[in-house]
Design an enzyme around this catalytic site. Structure first.
Site, PDB file in Angstrom:
ATOM      1  N   GLY A  14     -72.404 -32.479  -4.967  1.00 42.97           N
ATOM      2  CA  GLY A  14     -73.632 -32.567  -5.751  1.00 42.97           C
ATOM      3  C   GLY A  14     -74.527 -33.749  -5.419  1.00 42.97           C
ATOM      4  CG  HIS A 106     -78.321 -23.566   6.579  1.00 48.47           C
ATOM      5  ND1 HIS A 106     -77.107 -23.077   6.131  1.00 48.47           N
ATOM      6  CD2 HIS A 106     -78.241 -23.609   7.928  1.00 48.47           C
ATOM      7  CE1 HIS A 106     -76.341 -22.836   7.183  1.00 48.47           C
ATOM      8  NE2 HIS A 106     -76.994 -23.162   8.281  1.00 48.47           N
TER       9      HIS A 106
HETATM   10  C1  GRF Z   1     -75.397 -29.897   1.934  1.00 49.99           C
HETATM   11  O1  GRF Z   1     -75.026 -30.220   3.249  1.00 49.99           O
HETATM   12  C2  GRF Z   1     -76.308 -28.711   1.964  1.00 49.99           C
HETATM   13  O2  GRF Z   1     -77.103 -28.627   3.112  1.00 49.99           O
HETATM   14  C3  GRF Z   1     -75.359 -27.577   1.954  1.00 49.99           C
HETATM   15  O3  GRF Z   1     -74.275 -27.985   1.136  1.00 49.99           O
HETATM   16  C4  GRF Z   1     -74.223 -29.398   1.139  1.00 49.99           C
HETATM   17  C5  GRF Z   1     -74.289 -29.859  -0.278  1.00 49.99           C
HETATM   18  O4  GRF Z   1     -73.904 -31.180  -0.322  1.00 49.99           O
HETATM   19  N1  GRF Z   1     -76.002 -26.408   1.427  1.00 49.99           N
HETATM   20  P1  GRF Z   1     -73.903 -31.876  -1.784  1.00 49.99           P
HETATM   21  O5  GRF Z   1     -72.900 -31.123  -2.650  1.00 49.99           O
HETATM   22  O6  GRF Z   1     -75.308 -31.769  -2.326  1.00 49.99           O
HETATM   23  O7  GRF Z   1     -73.498 -33.304  -1.533  1.00 49.99           O
END
Ligand code: GRF
Length: 191
Positions: A14, A106
Protein backbone atom coordinates in the site's frame (compact mmCIF):
# COMPACT_ATOMS: atom_id res chain seq x y z
CA UNK A 1 -17.82 22.62 -6.21
CA UNK A 2 -17.97 19.12 -7.71
CA UNK A 3 -16.63 16.62 -5.21
CA UNK A 4 -14.95 13.37 -6.24
CA UNK A 5 -15.14 10.44 -3.86
CA UNK A 6 -12.36 7.88 -4.43
CA UNK A 7 -11.97 4.26 -3.40
CA UNK A 8 -8.48 2.74 -3.57
CA UNK A 9 -8.12 -1.02 -4.19
CA UNK A 10 -4.87 -2.64 -3.04
CA UNK A 11 -3.63 -6.16 -2.27
CA UNK A 12 -0.17 -5.41 -0.93
CA UNK A 13 1.91 -3.06 1.17
CA UNK A 14 0.00 0.00 0.00
CA UNK A 15 2.84 2.49 -0.49
CA UNK A 16 0.98 3.93 -3.49
CA UNK A 17 -2.28 4.06 -1.54
CA UNK A 18 -0.47 5.94 1.23
CA UNK A 19 0.92 8.53 -1.20
CA UNK A 20 -2.52 9.04 -2.74
CA UNK A 21 -4.24 9.40 0.64
CA UNK A 22 -1.67 11.95 1.80
CA UNK A 23 -1.81 13.89 -1.48
CA UNK A 24 -5.59 14.34 -1.28
CA UNK A 25 -5.88 14.89 2.47
CA UNK A 26 -7.55 18.29 2.81
CA UNK A 27 -8.05 18.58 -0.98
CA UNK A 28 -11.09 20.81 -1.75
CA UNK A 29 -12.50 18.65 -4.56
CA UNK A 30 -11.22 15.11 -4.07
CA UNK A 31 -11.63 12.83 -1.07
CA UNK A 32 -10.35 9.27 -0.47
CA UNK A 33 -13.39 7.62 1.11
CA UNK A 34 -12.10 4.10 1.74
CA UNK A 35 -9.44 1.52 0.95
CA UNK A 36 -10.70 -1.83 -0.32
CA UNK A 37 -8.53 -4.94 -0.03
CA UNK A 38 -8.82 -8.66 -0.76
CA UNK A 39 -6.03 -9.56 1.69
CA UNK A 40 -6.85 -9.48 5.44
CA UNK A 41 -3.11 -9.20 6.26
CA UNK A 42 -2.20 -6.62 3.63
CA UNK A 43 0.13 -3.84 4.75
CA UNK A 44 -2.23 -1.32 3.18
CA UNK A 45 -4.69 -1.92 6.06
CA UNK A 46 -2.24 -0.59 8.66
CA UNK A 47 -1.28 2.37 6.47
CA UNK A 48 -4.93 3.34 5.88
CA UNK A 49 -5.86 3.00 9.55
CA UNK A 50 -2.88 5.16 10.58
CA UNK A 51 -4.15 7.82 8.16
CA UNK A 52 -7.74 7.54 9.38
CA UNK A 53 -9.13 6.03 6.18
CA UNK A 54 -11.79 3.28 6.54
CA UNK A 55 -10.87 -0.17 5.22
CA UNK A 56 -13.18 -2.71 3.57
CA UNK A 57 -11.80 -6.28 3.45
CA UNK A 58 -13.53 -8.66 1.04
CA UNK A 59 -13.11 -12.17 -0.40
CA UNK A 60 -13.65 -13.67 -3.85
CA UNK A 61 -17.29 -14.51 -3.24
CA UNK A 62 -18.07 -10.96 -2.10
CA UNK A 63 -16.32 -9.55 -5.17
CA UNK A 64 -17.47 -11.96 -7.87
CA UNK A 65 -20.70 -13.60 -6.64
CA UNK A 66 -22.57 -11.67 -3.99
CA UNK A 67 -22.13 -8.16 -5.38
CA UNK A 68 -21.14 -7.01 -1.90
CA UNK A 69 -18.18 -4.93 -3.08
CA UNK A 70 -20.25 -3.07 -5.66
CA UNK A 71 -22.91 -2.37 -3.03
CA UNK A 72 -20.21 -1.03 -0.67
CA UNK A 73 -18.94 1.28 -3.42
CA UNK A 74 -22.42 2.54 -4.28
CA UNK A 75 -23.66 3.22 -0.80
CA UNK A 76 -20.48 5.22 -0.07
CA UNK A 77 -21.14 7.33 -3.15
CA UNK A 78 -17.80 6.40 -4.74
CA UNK A 79 -17.48 7.92 -8.21
CA UNK A 80 -13.96 6.83 -9.16
CA UNK A 81 -11.91 3.73 -8.36
CA UNK A 82 -8.09 3.72 -8.14
CA UNK A 83 -6.28 0.38 -8.37
CA UNK A 84 -2.89 0.46 -6.66
CA UNK A 85 -1.40 -3.00 -6.57
CA UNK A 86 -4.71 -4.84 -6.77
CA UNK A 87 -3.96 -8.33 -8.06
CA UNK A 88 -7.37 -9.73 -8.95
CA UNK A 89 -9.30 -9.01 -12.14
CA UNK A 90 -12.06 -6.47 -11.47
CA UNK A 91 -15.41 -8.03 -12.48
CA UNK A 92 -17.21 -6.48 -15.42
CA UNK A 93 -20.22 -5.86 -13.15
CA UNK A 94 -18.11 -3.26 -11.31
CA UNK A 95 -16.17 -1.89 -14.31
CA UNK A 96 -19.43 -1.11 -16.14
CA UNK A 97 -20.57 1.02 -13.16
CA UNK A 98 -17.41 3.12 -13.49
CA UNK A 99 -16.97 3.73 -17.23
CA UNK A 100 -13.79 5.76 -17.73
CA UNK A 101 -13.69 6.22 -13.98
CA UNK A 102 -11.27 3.48 -12.97
CA UNK A 103 -7.47 3.75 -13.11
CA UNK A 104 -4.68 1.23 -12.65
CA UNK A 105 -0.93 1.59 -12.38
CA UNK A 106 1.38 -0.97 -13.94
CA UNK A 107 5.12 -1.11 -13.17
CA UNK A 108 6.26 -1.30 -16.81
CA UNK A 109 5.82 0.45 -20.17
CA UNK A 110 2.64 -1.18 -21.57
CA UNK A 111 1.69 -2.65 -23.98
CA UNK A 112 4.83 -4.73 -23.33
CA UNK A 113 5.21 -6.70 -20.06
CA UNK A 114 1.54 -6.65 -19.20
CA UNK A 115 -1.30 -9.12 -18.88
CA UNK A 116 -2.01 -12.02 -16.56
CA UNK A 117 0.90 -13.08 -14.38
CA UNK A 118 2.82 -9.88 -15.08
CA UNK A 119 2.96 -8.28 -11.65
CA UNK A 120 5.56 -7.43 -9.00
CA UNK A 121 9.04 -8.83 -9.56
CA UNK A 122 7.91 -10.97 -12.51
CA UNK A 123 7.65 -7.75 -14.51
CA UNK A 124 11.10 -6.43 -13.61
CA UNK A 125 12.78 -9.79 -14.21
CA UNK A 126 11.14 -10.03 -17.66
CA UNK A 127 12.22 -6.46 -18.56
CA UNK A 128 15.82 -7.12 -17.51
CA UNK A 129 16.11 -10.52 -19.17
CA UNK A 130 14.79 -8.96 -22.39
CA UNK A 131 17.75 -6.57 -22.30
CA UNK A 132 15.61 -3.41 -22.27
CA UNK A 133 17.50 -0.12 -21.82
CA UNK A 134 14.60 1.56 -20.03
CA UNK A 135 11.51 0.69 -18.00
CA UNK A 136 8.91 2.77 -16.21
CA UNK A 137 5.26 3.04 -15.25
CA UNK A 138 1.96 3.04 -17.08
CA UNK A 139 -1.23 4.54 -15.67
CA UNK A 140 -4.24 3.41 -17.67
CA UNK A 141 -8.02 3.21 -17.55
CA UNK A 142 -9.36 -0.20 -16.59
CA UNK A 143 -11.50 -2.34 -18.83
CA UNK A 144 -12.44 -6.03 -18.84
CA UNK A 145 -9.00 -7.23 -19.96
CA UNK A 146 -5.86 -7.07 -17.76
CA UNK A 147 -3.76 -3.95 -18.53
CA UNK A 148 -5.56 -3.13 -21.77
CA UNK A 149 -7.39 0.15 -21.05
CA UNK A 150 -6.56 3.55 -22.56
CA UNK A 151 -3.13 4.73 -21.47
CA UNK A 152 -3.37 7.99 -19.48
CA UNK A 153 0.27 8.52 -18.51
CA UNK A 154 3.71 6.92 -18.81
CA UNK A 155 7.07 7.80 -17.26
CA UNK A 156 10.41 6.10 -17.89
CA UNK A 157 13.60 5.30 -15.99
CA UNK A 158 16.95 4.22 -17.40
CA UNK A 159 18.20 0.67 -16.92
CA UNK A 160 21.91 0.70 -16.00
CA UNK A 161 24.43 -1.98 -16.91
CA UNK A 162 24.42 -3.54 -13.42
CA UNK A 163 20.66 -3.14 -12.87
CA UNK A 164 19.05 -5.87 -10.78
CA UNK A 165 15.35 -6.56 -10.20
CA UNK A 166 15.75 -5.10 -6.69
CA UNK A 167 17.29 -1.86 -7.92
CA UNK A 168 14.77 -1.55 -10.75
CA UNK A 169 11.75 -2.09 -8.51
CA UNK A 170 12.95 0.82 -6.36
CA UNK A 171 13.32 3.15 -9.37
CA UNK A 172 9.85 2.19 -10.59
CA UNK A 173 8.30 2.64 -7.13
CA UNK A 174 9.84 6.11 -6.96
CA UNK A 175 8.21 6.99 -10.31
CA UNK A 176 4.85 5.67 -9.06
CA UNK A 177 4.95 7.71 -5.89
CA UNK A 178 6.10 10.80 -7.78
CA UNK A 179 3.41 10.68 -10.47
CA UNK A 180 0.28 8.66 -9.53
CA UNK A 181 -1.38 11.16 -7.15
CA UNK A 182 -0.95 14.10 -9.57
CA UNK A 183 -2.04 12.04 -12.59
CA UNK A 184 -5.21 11.03 -10.69
CA UNK A 185 -5.91 14.70 -9.90
CA UNK A 186 -5.42 15.82 -13.52
CA UNK A 187 -7.52 12.89 -14.78
CA UNK A 188 -10.40 13.80 -12.41
CA UNK A 189 -10.08 17.56 -12.79
CA UNK A 190 -8.77 18.27 -16.31
CA UNK A 191 -6.88 21.60 -16.21
C1 GRF B 1 3.22 -1.28 -7.57
O1 GRF B 1 4.45 -1.68 -8.11
C2 GRF B 1 2.24 -1.10 -8.68
O2 GRF B 1 2.80 -0.69 -9.89
C3 GRF B 1 1.69 -2.47 -8.85
O3 GRF B 1 1.64 -3.03 -7.55
C4 GRF B 1 2.60 -2.37 -6.74
C5 GRF B 1 1.90 -1.82 -5.55
O4 GRF B 1 2.84 -1.48 -4.61
N1 GRF B 1 0.39 -2.40 -9.44
P1 GRF B 1 2.27 -0.86 -3.22
O5 GRF B 1 1.39 -1.92 -2.57
O6 GRF B 1 1.49 0.38 -3.58
O7 GRF B 1 3.50 -0.54 -2.41
Amino acid sequence: MHHHKLAIFASGSGSNAEQIIKYFSGHPQVQVIAVFTNKPQAGVIDRAEKLGVPVVVFDRSQLYDQGTVLQELQHRGIDAVILAGFLWLVPGSIIEQFPHKMLNIHPALLPKYGGAGMYGMHVHRAVLSAGETESGITIHEVNEEFDKGKIVFQATCAIEAQETPDSLVQKVHDLEHLHYPRVIEEWLLPP
